[in-house]
Design a protein around this motif. Structure first.
Motif, mmCIF file in Angstrom:
data_model
loop_
_atom_site.group_PDB
_atom_site.id
_atom_site.type_symbol
_atom_site.label_atom_id
_atom_site.label_comp_id
_atom_site.label_asym_id
_atom_site.label_seq_id
_atom_site.Cartn_x
_atom_site.Cartn_y
_atom_site.Cartn_z
ATOM 1 N N GLY A 17 -38.845 -28.104 31.076
ATOM 2 C CA GLY A 17 -39.202 -27.890 29.679
ATOM 3 C C GLY A 17 -39.646 -26.467 29.410
ATOM 4 O O GLY A 17 -39.944 -25.698 30.333
ATOM 5 N N ALA A 18 -39.679 -26.123 28.133
ATOM 6 C CA ALA A 18 -40.124 -24.796 27.708
ATOM 7 C C ALA A 18 -40.881 -24.925 26.395
ATOM 8 O O ALA A 18 -40.464 -25.674 25.507
ATOM 9 C CB ALA A 18 -38.926 -23.859 27.526
ATOM 10 N N SER A 19 -41.977 -24.202 26.298
ATOM 11 C CA SER A 19 -42.745 -24.192 25.048
ATOM 12 C C SER A 19 -42.178 -23.103 24.144
ATOM 13 O O SER A 19 -42.700 -21.990 24.092
ATOM 14 C CB SER A 19 -44.229 -23.955 25.329
ATOM 15 O OG SER A 19 -44.765 -25.006 26.098
ATOM 16 N N GLY A 20 -41.096 -23.411 23.462
ATOM 17 C CA GLY A 20 -40.486 -22.427 22.577
ATOM 18 C C GLY A 20 -41.430 -22.075 21.441
ATOM 19 O O GLY A 20 -41.821 -22.937 20.666
ATOM 20 N N ASP A 21 -41.810 -20.806 21.343
ATOM 21 C CA ASP A 21 -42.749 -20.413 20.301
ATOM 22 C C ASP A 21 -42.085 -20.329 18.932
ATOM 23 O O ASP A 21 -42.759 -20.416 17.912
ATOM 24 C CB ASP A 21 -43.379 -19.060 20.642
ATOM 25 C CG ASP A 21 -44.296 -19.151 21.853
ATOM 26 O OD1 ASP A 21 -44.799 -20.257 22.134
ATOM 27 O OD2 ASP A 21 -44.513 -18.120 22.510
ATOM 28 N N GLY A 22 -40.762 -20.139 18.923
ATOM 29 C CA GLY A 22 -40.064 -20.072 17.645
ATOM 30 C C GLY A 22 -38.578 -20.292 17.820
ATOM 31 O O GLY A 22 -38.009 -19.944 18.856
ATOM 32 N N LEU A 23 -37.949 -20.896 16.818
ATOM 33 C CA LEU A 23 -36.499 -21.051 16.783
ATOM 34 C C LEU A 23 -35.982 -20.313 15.563
ATOM 35 O O LEU A 23 -36.470 -20.516 14.452
ATOM 36 C CB LEU A 23 -36.113 -22.533 16.720
ATOM 37 C CG LEU A 23 -36.474 -23.370 17.950
ATOM 38 C CD1 LEU A 23 -36.073 -24.819 17.736
ATOM 39 C CD2 LEU A 23 -35.829 -22.812 19.208
ATOM 40 N N ILE A 24 -35.009 -19.444 15.789
ATOM 41 C CA ILE A 24 -34.467 -18.599 14.726
ATOM 42 C C ILE A 24 -33.007 -18.981 14.537
ATOM 43 O O ILE A 24 -32.176 -18.756 15.418
ATOM 44 C CB ILE A 24 -34.587 -17.108 15.107
ATOM 45 C CG1 ILE A 24 -36.034 -16.773 15.497
ATOM 46 C CG2 ILE A 24 -34.121 -16.234 13.954
ATOM 47 C CD1 ILE A 24 -36.203 -15.411 16.134
ATOM 48 N N ASP A 25 -32.699 -19.602 13.420
ATOM 49 C CA ASP A 25 -31.335 -20.068 13.184
ATOM 50 C C ASP A 25 -30.395 -18.880 12.983
ATOM 51 O O ASP A 25 -30.786 -17.857 12.430
ATOM 52 C CB ASP A 25 -31.312 -20.986 11.957
ATOM 53 C CG ASP A 25 -32.003 -22.322 12.239
ATOM 54 O OD1 ASP A 25 -32.015 -22.727 13.421
ATOM 55 O OD2 ASP A 25 -32.513 -22.928 11.291
ATOM 56 N N ARG A 68 -29.730 -21.890 23.335
ATOM 57 C CA ARG A 68 -29.588 -20.768 22.408
ATOM 58 C C ARG A 68 -28.852 -19.605 23.063
ATOM 59 O O ARG A 68 -28.701 -19.557 24.287
ATOM 60 C CB ARG A 68 -30.964 -20.331 21.922
ATOM 61 C CG ARG A 68 -31.742 -21.439 21.191
ATOM 62 C CD ARG A 68 -31.539 -21.351 19.705
ATOM 63 N NE ARG A 68 -31.768 -22.617 19.022
ATOM 64 C CZ ARG A 68 -32.004 -22.704 17.721
ATOM 65 N NH1 ARG A 68 -32.050 -21.613 16.969
ATOM 66 N NH2 ARG A 68 -32.167 -23.882 17.146
ATOM 67 N N GLU A 69 -28.459 -18.629 22.240
ATOM 68 C CA GLU A 69 -27.670 -17.500 22.714
ATOM 69 C C GLU A 69 -28.480 -16.233 22.920
ATOM 70 O O GLU A 69 -28.097 -15.373 23.711
ATOM 71 C CB GLU A 69 -26.525 -17.215 21.735
ATOM 72 C CG GLU A 69 -25.511 -18.357 21.641
ATOM 73 C CD GLU A 69 -24.457 -18.110 20.584
ATOM 74 O OE1 GLU A 69 -24.554 -17.067 19.884
ATOM 75 O OE2 GLU A 69 -23.549 -18.940 20.443
ATOM 76 N N TRP A 70 -29.591 -16.075 22.198
ATOM 77 C CA TRP A 70 -30.426 -14.894 22.366
ATOM 78 C C TRP A 70 -31.889 -15.256 22.116
ATOM 79 O O TRP A 70 -32.191 -16.255 21.463
ATOM 80 C CB TRP A 70 -29.988 -13.757 21.436
ATOM 81 C CG TRP A 70 -29.921 -14.110 19.969
ATOM 82 C CD1 TRP A 70 -28.849 -14.580 19.293
ATOM 83 C CD2 TRP A 70 -30.999 -14.040 19.013
ATOM 84 N NE1 TRP A 70 -29.166 -14.810 17.969
ATOM 85 C CE2 TRP A 70 -30.474 -14.471 17.763
ATOM 86 C CE3 TRP A 70 -32.329 -13.634 19.075
ATOM 87 C CZ2 TRP A 70 -31.245 -14.531 16.609
ATOM 88 C CZ3 TRP A 70 -33.109 -13.692 17.925
ATOM 89 C CH2 TRP A 70 -32.561 -14.124 16.708
ATOM 90 N N TRP A 71 -32.757 -14.422 22.646
ATOM 91 C CA TRP A 71 -34.193 -14.700 22.586
ATOM 92 C C TRP A 71 -34.946 -13.398 22.371
ATOM 93 O O TRP A 71 -34.636 -12.389 22.999
ATOM 94 C CB TRP A 71 -34.647 -15.331 23.906
ATOM 95 C CG TRP A 71 -35.799 -16.285 23.796
ATOM 96 C CD1 TRP A 71 -37.100 -16.018 24.085
ATOM 97 C CD2 TRP A 71 -35.739 -17.671 23.424
ATOM 98 N NE1 TRP A 71 -37.874 -17.146 23.906
ATOM 99 C CE2 TRP A 71 -37.056 -18.174 23.494
ATOM 100 C CE3 TRP A 71 -34.720 -18.520 23.024
ATOM 101 C CZ2 TRP A 71 -37.370 -19.488 23.188
ATOM 102 C CZ3 TRP A 71 -35.020 -19.832 22.716
ATOM 103 C CH2 TRP A 71 -36.331 -20.304 22.800
#
Length: 224
Positions: free
Chosen positions: A113-121, A162-165
């Motif tokens: 798992g990962a605590s994603g701080d944000g998702l940007i569409d 996702r493709e970029w971070w």
């Protein structure tokens, strides 16, 4: 390696629910630690004691279903959590995009798992580091070296699909100079992710080895 869609939980990081979601899972913030091996000595190539301790903790959590670190927080961690909303808002303003909160993301198998701080569409994500340690700050703001978070970033990309971070370092003390937010952009690297995931699968086998051992402990007094 990874099959199926990620599972996204929009829960508050640090909440009891968030701790339960992380329970027993190998999490992205620890990927760099579990990949480290001893470089010398008779056990060269073996896991460090810290990595083994982490694996053992996960094994206990997988059996009990209860987190063993719930509520533990250093003052640095607490300060980082306090600053994260400001960092996300500052980041969103800079890139002129909405950043959706994502509390925790897991692989379909539920082992990582990962605590994603944000998702940007449509295909991006973000991680916020609000460091207060001068040592950490010097490395990323002067040496311009974010390598300590590289496993976490590529791991988050792998888990989220996702493709970029964007890896963002937020230092409010530098706001008057316009240097309070430094952003590194990482693209998905399939070769790196492949090597990373091979190491994670190996570590997960260690967790399962410990878990199996815990189910076969002696039920009678042990002679000392």
């Amino acid at each position: 390696m990874l099959e199926g869609d990620p599972v996204i939980y929009e829960t508050e990081q640090g909440s009891p629910e968030w701790h339960r979601l992380r329970c027993g899972k190998v999490t992205a913030s620890m990927f760099v630690e579990v990949r480290k091996r001893l470089k010398s000595g008779p056990n060269k190539g073996d896991y460090s004691s810290a990595a083994k301790d982490y694996a053992f903790r996960l094994a206990v959590e997988r059996l009990s279903g209860e987190p063993m670190d719930e509520g533990f927080e250093t003052w640095q961690m607490r300060r980082g959590h306090e600053l994260e909303p400001d960092a996300r808002e500052r980041h969103a303003f800079r890139i002129r995009k909405e950043i959706r909160h994502a509390g925790f993301i897991t692989t379909p198998c539920g082992r990582f798992g990962a605590s994603g701080d944000g998702l940007i569409d449509p295909r991006g994500g973000s991680e916020y580091k609000c460091f207060v340690s001068p040592v950490s700050l010097r490395k990323v703001l002067y040496d311009m070296d974010p390598s300590d978070q590289w496993d976490q970033v590529q791991g988050s990309l792998a888990i989220s699909g996702r493709e970029w971070w964007h890896l963002c370092y937020y230092t409010p003390a530098l706001a008057s100079y316009g240097s309070d937010l430094i952003v590194y952009e990482a693209e998905r690297n399939e070769d790196y992710i492949g090597a990373l995931w091979a190491d994670l699968e190996s570590f997960d086998r260690l967790v399962e080895e410990y878990r199996e051992h815990l189910t076969t402990l002696p039920k009678t007094p042990i002679r000392m």
